[in-house]
Design a protein around this motif. Structure first.
Motif, PDB file in Angstrom:
ATOM      1  N   GLY A 108      -2.743   5.431  -0.133  1.00  0.00           N
ATOM      2  CA  GLY A 108      -3.626   4.369   0.333  1.00  0.00           C
ATOM      3  C   GLY A 108      -3.647   4.281   1.848  1.00  0.00           C
ATOM      4  O   GLY A 108      -4.707   4.090   2.459  1.00  0.00           O
ATOM      5  N   MET A 131       0.842  -1.197   0.000  1.00  0.00           N
ATOM      6  CA  MET A 131       0.000   0.000   0.000  1.00  0.00           C
ATOM      7  C   MET A 131       0.874   1.243   0.000  1.00  0.00           C
ATOM      8  O   MET A 131       1.795   1.371   0.812  1.00  0.00           O
ATOM      9  CB  MET A 131      -0.925  -0.002   1.218  1.00  0.00           C
ATOM     10  CG  MET A 131      -1.948   1.125   1.220  1.00  0.00           C
ATOM     11  SD  MET A 131      -3.073   1.051   2.643  1.00  0.00           S
ATOM     12  CE  MET A 131      -4.135  -0.323   2.169  1.00  0.00           C
ATOM     13  N   TRP A 175      -6.881   4.856   4.249  1.00  0.00           N
ATOM     14  CA  TRP A 175      -7.232   3.843   5.251  1.00  0.00           C
ATOM     15  C   TRP A 175      -7.404   4.497   6.612  1.00  0.00           C
ATOM     16  O   TRP A 175      -8.409   4.303   7.303  1.00  0.00           O
ATOM     17  CB  TRP A 175      -6.124   2.778   5.281  1.00  0.00           C
ATOM     18  CG  TRP A 175      -6.173   1.785   6.400  1.00  0.00           C
ATOM     19  CD1 TRP A 175      -5.817   1.995   7.700  1.00  0.00           C
ATOM     20  CD2 TRP A 175      -6.563   0.406   6.313  1.00  0.00           C
ATOM     21  NE1 TRP A 175      -5.962   0.847   8.432  1.00  0.00           N
ATOM     22  CE2 TRP A 175      -6.417  -0.150   7.604  1.00  0.00           C
ATOM     23  CE3 TRP A 175      -7.002  -0.405   5.273  1.00  0.00           C
ATOM     24  CZ2 TRP A 175      -6.714  -1.479   7.889  1.00  0.00           C
ATOM     25  CZ3 TRP A 175      -7.295  -1.743   5.550  1.00  0.00           C
ATOM     26  CH2 TRP A 175      -7.153  -2.264   6.840  1.00  0.00           C
TER      27      TRP A 175
END
Length: 219
Positions: A135, A131, A139
């Protein structure tokens, strides 16, 4: 290498940006308990060194070592111990329903938001799942926003702090998580009540002195 500290007061193994350590620092300060600060550099991996992992097999912070050498881990367990040995100021009321509601709010932070956003999880997302930074930020924002929405919905109106006019366990969990939210750029416009609580809390010396930037290992 862990620093050896004096043994006539409690020792708190902590990392300046750790929200779980931040919780315990607030509780110690509110209760006026003296402690020696022992830094553990999580970014450098000191939590995995043999001497520290022998002390705390979970390889995390905080760890509280009592004057007699007894070791306590996990922030909520440590705070529960502090509440038992130093009941004033009271962080959890005796009244069963209010006590349960305060714990539910605290657990929303400590068990719903924090576990999926702590350093080891973010490191795993990057190193094992590939990731990227965008990302990871998405999250983090998602789970923080979900958790804060739930927390704010649990609160009554008309109190200075989350459930009372003085801080409780809920506020001790909330304020450190708000520090992380600001650090990661979470949009807090949906949560004015939480920002009001934060402002009240940080005006108190016990919260202010526990801030990450006020710790000896801050960088």
């Amino acid at each position: 290498m862990l620093q050896q500290r004096r043994d006539d007061i409690m020792k708190l193994y902590s990392y300046w940006r750790s929200t779980t350590s931040y919780r315990v620092r607030i509780a110690l300060n509110l209760k006026g308990l003296s402690y020696a600060y022992c830094p553990v550099d999580l970014v450098a991996g000191e939590q995995s060194e043999p001497d520290y992992s022998a002390l705390n097999p979970g390889k995390g912070v905080p760890t509280l070592v009592l004057e007699d050498g007894t070791v306590l881990t996990q922030s909520l367990a440590i705070i529960d111990y502090l509440e038992a040995i130093a009941p004033e100021p009271q962080l959890l009321p005796a009244q069963p329903l209010l006590r349960a509601r305060i714990q539910a709010a605290a657990h929303t932070i400590a068990m719903d938001i924090h576990p999926v956003n702590n350093l080891r999880v973010m490191t795993y997302l990057k190193s094992q799942l590939g990731m990227d930074s965008a990302g990871q930020t998405a999250w983090f924002h998602h789970w923080m926003t979900e958790g804060f929405a739930a927390y704010q919905a649990l609160l009554p109106g008309g109190t200075r702090f989350s459930f009372a006019d003085t801080p409780t366990l809920a506020d001790i969990c909330l304020v450190p998580q708000l520090y992380n939210a600001h650090r990661w750029g979470v949009d807090m416009t949906r949560f004015p009540r939480l920002l009001e609580i934060e402002e009240h809390a940080l005006s108190l010396a016990a919260f202010d002195q526990a801030r990450p930037e006020n710790q000896p290992d801050a960088s």
